[in-house]
Design a protein around this motif. Structure first.
Motif, short mmCIF file in Angstrom:
data_model
loop_
_atom_site.label_atom_id
_atom_site.label_comp_id
_atom_site.label_asym_id
_atom_site.label_seq_id
_atom_site.Cartn_x
_atom_site.Cartn_y
_atom_site.Cartn_z
N HIS A 108 25.36 1.50 31.50
CA HIS A 108 24.08 1.95 32.05
C HIS A 108 23.89 3.39 31.60
CE1 HIS A 108 23.52 -1.14 35.48
NE2 HIS A 108 24.47 -1.58 34.69
N PHE A 109 22.66 3.77 31.31
CA PHE A 109 22.43 5.12 30.83
C PHE A 109 21.06 5.62 31.28
CE2 PHE A 109 20.86 2.19 27.68
CZ PHE A 109 19.73 2.77 27.11
N THR A 110 20.95 6.94 31.34
CA THR A 110 19.71 7.59 31.74
C THR A 110 19.62 8.89 30.95
OG1 THR A 110 18.40 8.32 33.65
CG2 THR A 110 20.77 8.82 33.69
N GLY A 111 18.64 9.74 31.28
CA GLY A 111 18.51 11.02 30.59
C GLY A 111 17.12 11.22 30.02
N ALA A 112 16.86 12.45 29.59
CA ALA A 112 15.52 12.82 29.13
C ALA A 112 15.05 12.01 27.93
CB ALA A 112 15.51 14.32 28.79
N ASP A 113 15.96 11.63 27.04
CA ASP A 113 15.58 10.90 25.82
C ASP A 113 15.81 9.40 25.92
OD1 ASP A 113 14.93 13.32 24.73
OD2 ASP A 113 16.76 13.51 23.52
N ALA A 114 16.34 8.93 27.05
CA ALA A 114 16.76 7.53 27.15
C ALA A 114 15.60 6.55 26.98
CB ALA A 114 17.46 7.30 28.48
N ALA A 115 14.48 6.80 27.68
CA ALA A 115 13.35 5.86 27.62
C ALA A 115 12.78 5.76 26.22
CB ALA A 115 12.27 6.28 28.62
N ASP A 116 12.69 6.89 25.52
CA ASP A 116 12.19 6.86 24.14
C ASP A 116 13.11 6.06 23.24
OD1 ASP A 116 9.97 8.38 24.75
OD2 ASP A 116 10.88 10.28 24.15
N LEU A 117 14.41 6.18 23.45
CA LEU A 117 15.36 5.44 22.64
C LEU A 117 15.25 3.94 22.91
CD1 LEU A 117 17.57 5.71 20.55
CD2 LEU A 117 19.21 6.10 22.39
N VAL A 118 15.07 3.56 24.15
CA VAL A 118 14.90 2.14 24.49
C VAL A 118 13.64 1.59 23.84
CG1 VAL A 118 14.45 0.52 26.38
CG2 VAL A 118 16.21 2.28 26.63
N ARG A 119 12.54 2.34 23.92
CA ARG A 119 11.29 1.87 23.31
C ARG A 119 11.44 1.72 21.79
NH1 ARG A 119 8.85 4.96 27.55
NH2 ARG A 119 9.00 6.89 26.33
N ALA A 120 12.12 2.65 21.17
CA ALA A 120 12.31 2.57 19.72
C ALA A 120 13.17 1.36 19.36
CB ALA A 120 12.96 3.86 19.21
N ALA A 121 14.21 1.12 20.15
CA ALA A 121 15.07 -0.04 19.89
C ALA A 121 14.32 -1.34 20.09
CB ALA A 121 16.29 0.01 20.80
N HIS A 122 13.48 -1.42 21.12
CA HIS A 122 12.68 -2.63 21.34
C HIS A 122 11.70 -2.85 20.19
CE1 HIS A 122 13.18 -3.05 26.01
NE2 HIS A 122 14.32 -3.16 25.34
N ALA A 123 11.10 -1.78 19.72
CA ALA A 123 10.15 -1.91 18.61
C ALA A 123 10.86 -2.40 17.34
CB ALA A 123 9.47 -0.57 18.35
N ALA A 124 12.06 -1.89 17.10
CA ALA A 124 12.79 -2.28 15.90
C ALA A 124 13.32 -3.70 16.00
CB ALA A 124 13.95 -1.31 15.66
N ALA A 125 13.74 -4.10 17.20
CA ALA A 125 14.39 -5.41 17.36
C ALA A 125 13.43 -6.50 17.79
CB ALA A 125 15.52 -5.29 18.38
N ALA A 172 19.49 -0.79 17.41
CA ALA A 172 18.14 -0.62 16.88
C ALA A 172 18.10 -0.87 15.37
CB ALA A 172 17.65 0.79 17.19
N ALA A 173 19.16 -0.47 14.67
CA ALA A 173 19.15 -0.56 13.20
C ALA A 173 19.52 -1.93 12.69
CB ALA A 173 20.10 0.48 12.61
N THR A 174 20.35 -2.67 13.43
CA THR A 174 20.87 -3.93 12.89
C THR A 174 20.46 -5.15 13.69
OG1 THR A 174 22.95 -3.69 14.12
CG2 THR A 174 22.87 -2.77 11.90
N GLY A 175 19.70 -4.96 14.75
CA GLY A 175 19.23 -6.10 15.53
C GLY A 175 18.34 -7.01 14.70
N ARG A 176 18.24 -8.26 15.17
CA ARG A 176 17.42 -9.31 14.56
C ARG A 176 18.08 -9.96 13.35
NH1 ARG A 176 11.51 -6.78 13.74
NH2 ARG A 176 10.37 -8.64 14.26
N ARG A 177 19.24 -9.46 12.93
CA ARG A 177 19.90 -10.08 11.81
C ARG A 177 20.32 -11.50 12.16
NH1 ARG A 177 24.14 -5.82 9.08
NH2 ARG A 177 22.61 -4.40 8.20
N ALA A 178 20.10 -12.39 11.26
CA ALA A 178 20.55 -13.75 11.48
C ALA A 178 22.06 -13.81 11.31
CB ALA A 178 19.89 -14.68 10.47
N PRO A 179 22.72 -14.76 11.99
CA PRO A 179 24.16 -14.88 11.81
C PRO A 179 24.52 -15.10 10.35
CG PRO A 179 23.41 -16.22 13.66
CD PRO A 179 22.18 -15.71 12.96
N GLY A 180 25.59 -14.52 9.91
CA GLY A 180 25.99 -14.68 8.52
C GLY A 180 27.40 -14.19 8.33
#
Length: 302
Positions: free
Chosen positions: A120-137, A185-193
């Motif tokens: 679990h995590f929180t902090g000033a930049d946490a919400a922005d990081l979650v949104r960026a990860a959701h957008a990427a994945a 965020a960078a590697t999500g959505r990759r198909a199994p391989g």
């Protein structure tokens, strides 16, 4: 009633905690409040972290969400997650990134319960990081071709917190958490391989985290095997146990420091992962037929 993670606003159904081989660290909320005022740790602060191996009966239901954001990584078995009215299966490599204050339910599959690494995590930049990860994945539930590197980072988060809730420890946990979330965020959505074998992933983790010790149970959970399976692989392919492999890594670090620095033997022992210099000296002599001092005095070879 509060659950094992100290929250009053969530319900827990089924087994709460107590899974064989589990690790779980909870940062006291007074420490969290103080750390959030720190200029670095306050940007992304881990408040709880753990690993539940083969967590039969595990289920969490939070009708109003968690106070912090939550990352879940499945390295073996299977489970499921329901968030935003949609339910998704979570198999090996599945990751779930849940934003704070959003209702969700998740749990282990009955017939093949997951091994779950989480924080679990929180902090000033946490919400922005979650949104960026959701957008990427493409959403809160995604897939990693190889979950072991992220599980390794979660293990490093746990180790950092377990080493003491100092500012330095919290910042080490912050660094590993940033890296884990960036990997998702960078590697999500990759198909199994194709990916590294379980043995290769285990060795990679040990090399990256040496000289810190990793238990065989935690290492096996990280790569989706039982402790006995992983130990058998080490003996079959490398000719030694995971614990002896870690000793070799620590001894290699000690030799490097004895040859290349003027650090006292006690300092070399600490840098090589040994709290007791006398025990280190005995172990070193056992492996090299020389004491650390005699090894240094012989001069560099080659």
């Amino acid at each position: 009633m509060a659950d094992s993670m100290g929250r009053m606003d969530e319900t827990t159904v089924g087994l709460r905690d107590g899974f064989a081989g589990q690790r779980m660290l909870v940062v006291p909320r007074s420490t969290v409040a103080k750390a959030l005022r720190h200029p670095v740790a306050g940007k992304l602060l881990v408040t709880d972290a753990g690993c539940y191996p083969r967590a039969a009966g595990h289920r969490r239901s939070r009708p109003t969400g968690a106070r912090e954001h939550v990352l879940l990584v499945c390295t073996d078995g299977a489970g499921w997650c329901r968030v935003g009215g949609e339910e998704a299966a979570v198999a090996r490599g599945g990751t779930v990134l849940l934003p704070a204050d959003r209702a969700h339910v998740y749990g282990a599959a009955e017939d093949d319960p997951w091994t779950l690494w989480w924080f679990h995590f929180t902090g000033a930049d946490a919400a922005d990081l979650v949104r960026a990860a959701h957008a990427a994945a493409g959403g809160p539930v995604t897939h990693l071709r190889d979950p072991a590197p992220v599980a390794s980072l979660v293990s490093q988060v746990i180790d950092a917190l377990d080493g003491g809730l100092t500012t330095a420890g919290l910042m080490r946990a912050t660094g590993a958490a940033w890296h884990a979330l960036a990997q998702v965020a960078a590697t999500g959505r990759r198909a199994p391989g194709p990916s590294l074998s379980p043995l290769e992933r285990a060795v990679e983790h040990l090399r990256e985290t040496a000289p810190r010790r990793t238990s065989v149970t935690a290492l096996a959970a990280m790569v989706g095997l039982s402790a006995s399976q992983l130990s058998a692989l080490f003996r079959e392919r490398l000719g030694l146990s995971p614990l002896k492999f870690q000793v070799q890594l620590r001894m290699a670090r000690a030799r490097e420091l004895l040859d290349g620095t003027a650090l006292p033997v006690a300092a070399v022992a600490r840098e090589a992962g040994y709290d007791d210099p006398m025990y280190f000296s005995r172990q070193f002599a056992r492996h090299h037929a020389l004491t650390p001092t005699a090894f240094r005095e012989r001069g560099p070879v080659g």
